[in-house]
Design a protein around this motif. Structure first.
Motif, PDB file in Angstrom:
ATOM      1  N   PRO A  10       0.845  -1.204   0.000  1.00 31.13           N
ATOM      2  CA  PRO A  10       0.000   0.000   0.000  1.00 31.13           C
ATOM      3  C   PRO A  10       0.879   1.253   0.000  1.00 31.13           C
ATOM      4  CG  PRO A  10      -0.691  -1.544   1.701  1.00 31.13           C
ATOM      5  CD  PRO A  10       0.630  -2.036   1.192  1.00 31.13           C
ATOM      6  N   PRO A  11       0.399   2.364  -0.577  1.00 33.78           N
ATOM      7  CA  PRO A  11       1.203   3.596  -0.610  1.00 33.78           C
ATOM      8  C   PRO A  11       1.695   4.012   0.768  1.00 33.78           C
ATOM      9  CG  PRO A  11      -0.749   3.837  -1.977  1.00 33.78           C
ATOM     10  CD  PRO A  11      -0.885   2.524  -1.276  1.00 33.78           C
ATOM     11  N   SER A  12       0.879   3.792   1.795  1.00 35.68           N
ATOM     12  CA  SER A  12       1.283   4.237   3.134  1.00 35.68           C
ATOM     13  C   SER A  12       2.351   3.334   3.763  1.00 35.68           C
ATOM     14  CB  SER A  12       0.077   4.343   4.057  1.00 35.68           C
ATOM     15  OG  SER A  12      -0.633   3.134   4.030  1.00 35.68           O
ATOM     16  N   THR A 169      -9.914  -0.075   0.445  1.00 36.24           N
ATOM     17  CA  THR A 169      -9.838   0.683  -0.807  1.00 36.24           C
ATOM     18  C   THR A 169     -11.058   0.398  -1.668  1.00 36.24           C
ATOM     19  OG1 THR A 169      -8.441  -1.089  -1.655  1.00 36.24           O
ATOM     20  CG2 THR A 169      -7.337   0.941  -1.031  1.00 36.24           C
ATOM     21  N   GLY A 200      -9.659   4.559   1.172  1.00 36.02           N
ATOM     22  CA  GLY A 200      -8.924   5.215   0.095  1.00 36.02           C
ATOM     23  C   GLY A 200      -9.571   4.896  -1.238  1.00 36.02           C
ATOM     24  N   LEU A 202      -9.032   4.627  -5.145  1.00 34.79           N
ATOM     25  CA  LEU A 202      -8.167   4.589  -6.320  1.00 34.79           C
ATOM     26  C   LEU A 202      -9.083   4.854  -7.514  1.00 34.79           C
ATOM     27  CD1 LEU A 202      -6.352   1.190  -5.578  1.00 34.79           C
ATOM     28  CD2 LEU A 202      -5.854   3.443  -4.630  1.00 34.79           C
ATOM     29  N   SER A 249      -8.568  10.362  -1.512  1.00 35.79           N
ATOM     30  CA  SER A 249      -8.566  10.030  -2.934  1.00 35.79           C
ATOM     31  C   SER A 249      -7.390  10.794  -3.530  1.00 35.79           C
ATOM     32  CB  SER A 249      -9.904  10.456  -3.554  1.00 35.79           C
ATOM     33  OG  SER A 249      -9.869  10.262  -4.951  1.00 35.79           O
ATOM     34  N   ASN A 250      -6.194  10.381  -3.132  1.00 31.31           N
ATOM     35  CA  ASN A 250      -5.003  11.125  -3.546  1.00 31.31           C
ATOM     36  C   ASN A 250      -3.919  10.193  -4.073  1.00 31.31           C
ATOM     37  OD1 ASN A 250      -4.325   9.891  -1.209  1.00 31.31           O
ATOM     38  ND2 ASN A 250      -3.571  11.704  -0.144  1.00 31.31           N
ATOM     39  N   HIS A 251      -4.362   9.079  -4.640  1.00 27.51           N
ATOM     40  CA  HIS A 251      -3.447   8.081  -5.182  1.00 27.51           C
ATOM     41  C   HIS A 251      -3.006   8.503  -6.588  1.00 27.51           C
ATOM     42  CE1 HIS A 251      -2.684   4.010  -7.041  1.00 27.51           C
ATOM     43  NE2 HIS A 251      -2.041   3.865  -5.901  1.00 27.51           N
ATOM     44  N   SER A 253      -3.313   7.049  -9.211  1.00 28.69           N
ATOM     45  CA  SER A 253      -4.294   6.675 -10.249  1.00 28.69           C
ATOM     46  C   SER A 253      -5.460   7.659 -10.333  1.00 28.69           C
ATOM     47  CB  SER A 253      -4.846   5.276  -9.952  1.00 28.69           C
ATOM     48  OG  SER A 253      -5.569   5.286  -8.733  1.00 28.69           O
ATOM     49  N   ASN A 254      -5.594   8.526  -9.344  1.00 25.40           N
ATOM     50  CA  ASN A 254      -6.763   9.422  -9.303  1.00 25.40           C
ATOM     51  C   ASN A 254      -6.621  10.605 -10.262  1.00 25.40           C
ATOM     52  OD1 ASN A 254      -6.717   8.704  -5.867  1.00 25.40           O
ATOM     53  ND2 ASN A 254      -8.344   8.043  -7.232  1.00 25.40           N
TER      54      ASN A 254
END
Ligand code: SF4
Length: 290
Positions: A10-12, A169, A200, A202, A249-251, A253-254
């Motif tokens: 995961p990004p985090s 997600t 989150g 994506l 919503s800051n991935h 892919s967004n």
């Protein structure tokens, strides 16, 4: 450490030590996902995983490792006793560790007893990431997730009742034009029922080699454009009731970045959506990533 194939986290968990407890995904059926298509699923021998932890300690001998993520796709498929052994090893080699986390598949969470989950939490498994993807049964069925929304709710509640932090997600646009409303409303219903610490969003990326890519090529799935993704997110925000859940919503892919804490920041998030809609300035597809 020895890594096999591409390793996802995961990004985090960007700053975490990643240790592969399993290789690949036990299901590997989701039409939108090609993360583990090149891997045959298996649980690694525990002695190999323990050796990796020892190697990592030797490598990071002067660096404090605060977070460990046990990859790959679903560490919770591993028997509870074996997981407890590996969590103990994490603490043995990294006494400074503050958080151990995993991806958890809903059916594997359901297969654990509440006592299993509490023991894992007490041993130090602090956080579980669950891919809800959608709370709409039509969408879950179409994308072959292999889980119903009721099972998602059962799994999510079990994680929370065990005292672990739960991060879920949702994939914007996963229902396409056909099911965008069901997707938004169903996801709002599931998140409201669970109230995870984090949700989150994506945005669907259609990758060659996936089943959904072929469905799009054949015209069987119609993708949402960025404005329609905003409409879908707005419908979710208006209908979700999850006091305290952090919405992001800051991935990569967004198309646009949104965020706030539910329910108090709903108006703020709706204002972000409206501003983004007016600006009509979205991350170009060529800059979007998984
Ligand atoms: S989305 Fe998750 S469960 Fe589905 S194939 Fe990919 S890793 Fe496996």
């Amino acid at each position: 450490m020895r890594y096999e194939g591409t390793v996802y986290r995961p990004p985090s968990e960007a700053g975490s030590l990643i240790i592969q407890l399993t290789i690949g995904c036990a299901r590997n059926t989701c039409t939108f996902c090609n993360m583990y298509k090149d891997k045959k699923f298996r649980i690694r021998p525990l002695n190999e995983v323990a050796e990796d932890l020892e190697m990592a300690r030797n490598y990071y001998n002067r660096i404090q490792v605060r977070r460990i993520f046990l990859a790959d796709g679903d560490a919770l498929i591993v028997k509870t006793e074996d997981l407890l052994y590996i969590i103990d090893k994490c603490h043995e080699y990294f006494p400074e560790v503050e958080r151990i986390s995993v991806y958890g598949a809903p059916k594997d969470i359901i297969n654990k007893t509440p006592q299993d989950l509490r023991r894992l939490k007490e041993a130090g498994l602090d956080m579980v990431y669950v891919g809800l993807e959608s709370g709409a049964d039509e969408v879950l069925k179409d994308v072959k997730k292999g889980v119903t929304s009721a099972e998602m709710i059962e799994a999510g509640k079990k994680v929370r009742e065990a005292g672990m932090v739960l991060s879920m997600t949702v994939i914007s646009g996963l229902g396409g034009k056909k099911y965008w409303q069901e997707h938004a409303l169903g996801s709002a219903r599931v998140i409201s029922a669970i109230k995870p610490e984090y949700v989150g969003f994506l945005t669907l990326m259609v990758e060659p080699g996936t089943e959904i890519y072929d469905q799009v090529q054949r015209g069987e799935v119609e993708l949402l454009n960025p404005q329609e993704v905003l409409d879908e997110t707005e419908l979710f925000i208006r209908n979700v009731d999850a006091q305290g859940t952090v919405f992001r919503s800051n991935h990569a892919s967004n198309y646009t970045a949104l965020g706030g804490t539910l329910n108090g920041d709903k108006e703020k998030i709706l204002a972000q959506i409206e501003a983004s809609r007016r600006r009509s300035s979205f991350r170009p597809d060529s800059f979007r990533g998984i």
